[in-house]
Write an enzyme that holds these catalytic residues in place. Structure first.
Site, PDB file in Angstrom:
ATOM      1  N   THR A 194       0.808  -1.210   0.000  1.00 34.63           N
ATOM      2  CA  THR A 194       0.000   0.000   0.000  1.00 34.63           C
ATOM      3  C   THR A 194       0.846   1.267   0.000  1.00 34.63           C
ATOM      4  O   THR A 194       1.854   1.372   0.707  1.00 34.63           O
ATOM      5  CB  THR A 194      -0.935   0.001   1.220  1.00 34.63           C
ATOM      6  OG1 THR A 194      -1.734  -1.176   1.200  1.00 34.63           O
ATOM      7  CG2 THR A 194      -1.849   1.209   1.213  1.00 34.63           C
ATOM      8  N   SER A 200      -6.019  -0.860  -3.106  1.00 34.05           N
ATOM      9  CA  SER A 200      -6.406  -2.094  -3.787  1.00 34.05           C
ATOM     10  C   SER A 200      -5.940  -2.114  -5.237  1.00 34.05           C
ATOM     11  O   SER A 200      -5.793  -3.178  -5.833  1.00 34.05           O
ATOM     12  CB  SER A 200      -7.932  -2.255  -3.738  1.00 34.05           C
ATOM     13  OG  SER A 200      -8.381  -2.385  -2.396  1.00 34.05           O
ATOM     14  N   THR A 228       1.551  -3.146   8.255  1.00 34.48           N
ATOM     15  CA  THR A 228       1.487  -3.935   9.473  1.00 34.48           C
ATOM     16  C   THR A 228       2.847  -4.586   9.749  1.00 34.48           C
ATOM     17  O   THR A 228       3.498  -5.074   8.823  1.00 34.48           O
ATOM     18  CB  THR A 228       0.408  -5.025   9.354  1.00 34.48           C
ATOM     19  OG1 THR A 228      -0.848  -4.403   9.081  1.00 34.48           O
ATOM     20  CG2 THR A 228       0.296  -5.842  10.622  1.00 34.48           C
ATOM     21  N   GLU A 312      -4.376 -15.352   1.936  1.00 36.93           N
ATOM     22  CA  GLU A 312      -4.486 -14.135   2.734  1.00 36.93           C
ATOM     23  C   GLU A 312      -5.944 -13.831   3.058  1.00 36.93           C
ATOM     24  O   GLU A 312      -6.291 -13.521   4.208  1.00 36.93           O
ATOM     25  CB  GLU A 312      -3.869 -12.944   1.983  1.00 36.93           C
ATOM     26  CG  GLU A 312      -4.032 -11.625   2.724  1.00 36.93           C
ATOM     27  CD  GLU A 312      -3.380 -10.455   2.014  1.00 36.93           C
ATOM     28  OE1 GLU A 312      -3.592  -9.303   2.442  1.00 36.93           O
ATOM     29  OE2 GLU A 312      -2.637 -10.685   1.038  1.00 36.93           O
TER      30      GLU A 312
END
Length: 451
Positions: A194, A200, A228, A312
């Site tokens: 990202t 997306s 993350t 995922e």
């Protein structure tokens, strides 16, 4: 197992013995081993006679009960008990502190590695347990079943979202260099897709990787956001354009280590939920990496990303299913114990009917998720079914957690109550892993009738 401390010894010994016995029992690969006073059997066939006799989760006293669901067997149950003890002892007591500091302590990663909870389905030669995806799914679920569904440790992204890229694309040298430390919790993984202008839509990626002047490496320039494990990460799989003119089909993947000149981390981002899970920005400015840092083939990154997305999205769905079940059990307990107008809340028809609706929705979706887990264990989960799983289950978790807060009344809005954390944490899964709007578009492709 009587304590979590025995999990690594048991699991590795158990699975190794089972493999050694495979040729002796070709019809059902299994072995009987003894560890810490217990005997167990491992079979490649989940649906054994014993499994058929198991209750489904909705038939048990609690969705969180151990020993349910035909998908699993007694061996899975022992592994689950150890996982449950690990999260209860090593995560739950510290989670409030981790929420304040915005990340977990590194010690919990080392403890998870010691206990065998990282890289569960990574081959033994690289330090994993070499178990199948169902054992990994138990870790996903048990993190959500722990009190408050503690979201801080990014174990599952590390082990089951990012690590497969190394397993499936890495050279033997790359695997041996990184995987043992990753399975031990000594190196933490992240994936950087990202960007500020690309979520997306991978075609919008602006980070570039150009060939260095000497032709022996690549130079990365760009930035990533909402990553993350980004703050604690030791190794990051970076998505960058090596052929910008080709759009998404000019993407490549690179392994970039923390400390590489030109690679910097931003501050930890403050989020609505997942407060103990570190999330940060990453910056690359003339960041040189050698050719050996390329993961997979040049300009084939898009295809690699697409290949890993079903797992995922299944992992996201499985976690959300478990979160919904945990939130339901919190609401169920509260409404049975909370006294209002002289009687338990459960005595109110509107309350018990709401619980009935919640339990039914959870049960229906659980059947679908367990089927997806079975399909994936057989190598038959396609991207469209995985997209359905993510769409249905992330919406389910949001709705169940919202209803759980409502049933708690004002207490449900207090952070000290698990349902408050669950509601905050259940919002973002509808966004990451491909937004639910994208999931609908993918699923819709299967609805068109070709003329």
């Amino acid at each position: 197992l009587t304590t979590a401390s025995g999990i690594t010894m048991f699991a590795r010994s158990f699975l190794r013995t089972a493999r050694a016995s495979a040729t002796a029992v070709p019809s059902a690969r299994h072995a009987r081993v003894f560890s810490r006073g217990f005997s167990a059997e491992l079979s490649s066939d989940s649906y054994t006679d014993a499994s058929i006799d198991r209750l489904e989760a909705n038939q048990a006293d609690s969705f969180l009960a151990i020993g349910t669901r035909r998908l699993f067997n007694a061996d899975h149950d022992m592994f689950r008990e150890s996982c449950r003890e690990f999260f209860r002892e090593h995560v739950v007591p510290h989670h409030a502190q981790w929420e304040e500091q915005g990340h977990v302590d590194r010690e919990v990663w080392l403890k998870a590695g010691e206990m065998g909870l990282l890289g569960v389905n990574c081959p033994e030669k690289y330090g994993g347990l070499g178990a199948d995806i169902l054992y990994a799914a138990i870790v996903w679920e048990e993190q959500m079943y722990a009190k408050g569904s503690p979201s801080g440790p990014g174990f599952n992204l590390h082990s089951d979202i990012v690590m497969p890229y190394l397993l499936h694309l890495g050279t033997e040298e790359q695997k041996m260099k990184y995987l043992p430390d990753m399975n031990a919790g000594k190196k933490i993984l992240a994936i950087a897709m990202t960007e500020p202008m690309a979520g997306s839509d991978l075609q919008g990626v602006r980070t570039t990787a150009t060939k260095s002047d000497d032709g022996k490496g690549f130079v990365l320039n760009g930035s990533k956001t909402y990553i993350t494990n980004g703050f604690l990460s030791d190794v990051v799989v970076v998505v960058a354009k090596t052929a910008p003119e080709k759009g998404a089909h000019g993407l490549s993947l690179f392994l970039v280590e923390t400390g590489t000149p030109g690679f910097d981390k931003g501050t930890k981002l403050k989020k609505m939920g997942l407060k103990a899970q570190d999330t940060s920005e990453l910056f690359f400015e003339d960041c040189y990496v050698p050719a050996e840092a390329l993961l997979g083939e040049e300009n084939k990154g898009f295809y690699s990303l697409m290949n890993e997305l079903p797992q995922e999205r299944l992992q996201i769905a499985a976690e959300c299913q478990a979160r919904a079940e945990a939130a339901f059990e919190e609401a169920r307990t509260w409404t049975n114990e909370r006294i209002a107008f002289g009687k338990p809340l459960f005595d109110k028809q509107v309350v018990r009917h709401k619980l009935a609706e919640m339990k039914t929705a959870i049960t229906v979706n659980r059947a679908f998720i367990d089927n997806c887990l079975l399909l994936h264990s057989e190598g038959r989960l396609d991207q469209y079914t995985a997209s359905m799983a993510k769409l249905a289950t992330t919406d389910l978790a949001w709705n169940i957690c919202d209803e759980a807060v409502q049933l708690h009344g004002g207490a449900g809005y207090m952070w000290e109550y698990p349902v408050a954390r669950n509601l905050a944490d259940s919002r973002v899964p509808r966004i990451y892993g491909g937004s639910n709007e994208i999931m609908k578009e993918l699923i819709a492709r299967t609805c068109k009738i070709e003329g």
